[in-house]
Design a protein around this motif. Structure first.
Motif, mmCIF file in Angstrom:
data_model
loop_
_atom_site.group_PDB
_atom_site.id
_atom_site.type_symbol
_atom_site.label_atom_id
_atom_site.label_comp_id
_atom_site.label_asym_id
_atom_site.label_seq_id
_atom_site.Cartn_x
_atom_site.Cartn_y
_atom_site.Cartn_z
ATOM 1 N N SER A 96 1.029 -1.303 -0.133
ATOM 2 C CA SER A 96 -0.157 0.078 -0.073
ATOM 3 C C SER A 96 0.931 1.504 -0.062
ATOM 4 O O SER A 96 0.542 2.260 -0.541
ATOM 5 C CB SER A 96 -0.989 -0.117 1.420
ATOM 6 N N ALA A 97 1.936 1.179 0.731
ATOM 7 C CA ALA A 97 3.019 2.361 0.636
ATOM 8 C C ALA A 97 3.550 2.512 -0.710
ATOM 9 O O ALA A 97 3.597 3.667 -1.103
ATOM 10 C CB ALA A 97 4.237 2.189 1.545
ATOM 11 N N LEU A 98 3.811 1.499 -1.411
ATOM 12 C CA LEU A 98 4.461 1.653 -2.632
ATOM 13 C C LEU A 98 3.218 2.357 -3.520
ATOM 14 O O LEU A 98 3.435 3.369 -4.121
ATOM 15 C CB LEU A 98 4.646 0.469 -3.160
ATOM 16 N N ARG A 99 1.903 1.783 -3.427
ATOM 17 C CA ARG A 99 0.954 2.441 -4.442
ATOM 18 C C ARG A 99 0.787 4.056 -4.137
ATOM 19 O O ARG A 99 0.726 4.639 -5.106
ATOM 20 C CB ARG A 99 -0.205 1.679 -4.111
ATOM 21 N N VAL A 100 0.823 4.198 -2.963
ATOM 22 C CA VAL A 100 0.558 5.749 -2.374
ATOM 23 C C VAL A 100 1.862 6.616 -3.014
ATOM 24 O O VAL A 100 1.540 7.389 -3.650
ATOM 25 C CB VAL A 100 0.260 5.927 -1.017
ATOM 26 N N PHE A 101 3.061 6.041 -2.791
ATOM 27 C CA PHE A 101 4.297 6.877 -3.170
ATOM 28 C C PHE A 101 4.283 7.066 -4.532
ATOM 29 O O PHE A 101 4.762 7.844 -5.146
ATOM 30 C CB PHE A 101 5.578 6.091 -2.465
ATOM 31 N N GLU A 102 3.882 6.029 -5.549
ATOM 32 C CA GLU A 102 3.879 6.065 -6.715
ATOM 33 C C GLU A 102 2.919 7.140 -7.321
ATOM 34 O O GLU A 102 3.292 7.907 -8.318
ATOM 35 C CB GLU A 102 3.481 4.687 -7.602
ATOM 36 N N GLN A 103 1.886 7.287 -6.464
ATOM 37 C CA GLN A 103 0.725 8.251 -6.843
ATOM 38 C C GLN A 103 1.268 9.589 -6.593
ATOM 39 O O GLN A 103 1.413 10.668 -7.461
ATOM 40 C CB GLN A 103 -0.581 8.279 -6.138
ATOM 41 N N LEU A 104 2.244 9.843 -5.293
ATOM 42 C CA LEU A 104 2.463 11.059 -4.915
ATOM 43 C C LEU A 104 3.756 11.405 -5.935
ATOM 44 O O LEU A 104 3.879 12.825 -6.383
ATOM 45 C CB LEU A 104 3.287 11.020 -3.595
ATOM 46 N N SER A 105 4.481 10.631 -6.581
ATOM 47 C CA SER A 105 5.538 10.992 -7.657
ATOM 48 C C SER A 105 5.140 11.689 -8.584
ATOM 49 O O SER A 105 5.978 12.359 -9.143
ATOM 50 C CB SER A 105 6.377 9.594 -7.700
ATOM 51 N N THR A 106 3.773 11.257 -8.953
ATOM 52 C CA THR A 106 3.300 11.674 -10.288
ATOM 53 C C THR A 106 2.576 13.092 -9.904
ATOM 54 O O THR A 106 2.634 13.877 -11.082
ATOM 55 C CB THR A 106 2.042 10.874 -10.894
ATOM 56 N N ILE A 107 2.135 13.545 -8.621
ATOM 57 C CA ILE A 107 1.650 14.827 -8.623
ATOM 58 C C ILE A 107 2.661 15.883 -7.922
ATOM 59 O O ILE A 107 2.227 17.076 -7.582
ATOM 60 C CB ILE A 107 0.196 14.589 -7.910
ATOM 61 N N ALA A 108 3.944 15.295 -7.422
ATOM 62 C CA ALA A 108 4.642 16.372 -6.388
ATOM 63 C C ALA A 108 4.934 17.594 -7.198
ATOM 64 O O ALA A 108 5.523 17.372 -8.185
ATOM 65 C CB ALA A 108 5.682 15.231 -5.770
ATOM 66 N N SER A 109 4.994 18.614 -6.412
ATOM 67 C CA SER A 109 5.446 19.676 -7.056
ATOM 68 C C SER A 109 6.536 20.453 -6.687
ATOM 69 O O SER A 109 7.164 21.227 -7.073
ATOM 70 C CB SER A 109 4.164 21.031 -6.552
ATOM 71 N N LYS A 110 7.231 19.757 -5.499
ATOM 72 C CA LYS A 110 8.581 20.401 -5.025
ATOM 73 C C LYS A 110 9.366 19.283 -5.062
ATOM 74 O O LYS A 110 9.244 17.995 -4.664
ATOM 75 C CB LYS A 110 8.280 20.932 -3.278
#
Length: 174
Positions: A96-110
């Motif tokens: 689950s952590a991997l799934r969420v961190f992959e999502q974060l990688s696509t939208i991260a702004s900083k």
């Protein structure tokens, strides 16, 4: 629209006095009545923060994910970061952590958030022993300017095991 606003005003009053388990019913009623309401992000954020404060880790992580799924808002990035951290550190649910961190990688702004998301991906792949699946994330980590020695070590371990599995011994040793 007026009901939505009045319901949210009531929730703000509850929040100002300190959210309790009894007040969660009001948050849930708002979420059920106005799933796409004007203030849904704020209400979900209140709920997620409450669960986190209570150390109800699974409920907090899921509520943060629900918040992030509402799309772009001032809370989306924070929600994914919190959810990923909870899944990784508190629940040890690396898939689950991997799934969420992959999502974060696509939208991260900083850049620092991109680094954190990549770090979460690499360490999740490491804990899952998903050497082949983690190769791309490991390579991306090695290219990042802010990567520290620990980050690079995890990335190299993933690459090394992947090469070993493929019987590419010279590359694995390197």
């Amino acid at each position: 629209l007026q009901k939505d606003s009045l319901s949210f005003e009531y929730i703000q009053k509850i929040q100002a006095n300190g959210l309790t388990s009894q007040n969660l019913l009001s948050l849930d009623q708002y979420i059920n009545n106005f799933p796409n309401g004007l203030f849904i992000a704020e209400v979900l954020n209140f709920k997620a923060e409450y669960f986190q404060q209570q150390k109800s880790w699974l409920l907090a992580a899921k509520t943060y994910e629900q918040l992030a799924s509402k799309g772009v808002s001032k809370y989306q990035e924070k929600a994914l970061r919190q959810s990923g951290r909870i899944y990784f550190f508190e629940l040890k649910d690396f898939q689950s952590a991997l799934r969420v961190f992959e999502q974060l990688s696509t939208i991260a702004s900083k850049p620092e958030i991109v680094l954190e998301s990549r770090r979460g991906e690499v360490r999740s792949f490491y804990n899952l022993k998903a050497w082949d699946d983690g190769k791309d994330a490991a390579r991306k980590m090695l290219e990042m300017a802010g990567a520290n020695n620990d980050d690079m070590s995890f990335a190299y371990i993933i690459l090394g095991y992947s090469y070993l599995k493929d019987k590419q011994f010279a590359s694995a040793i390197t």
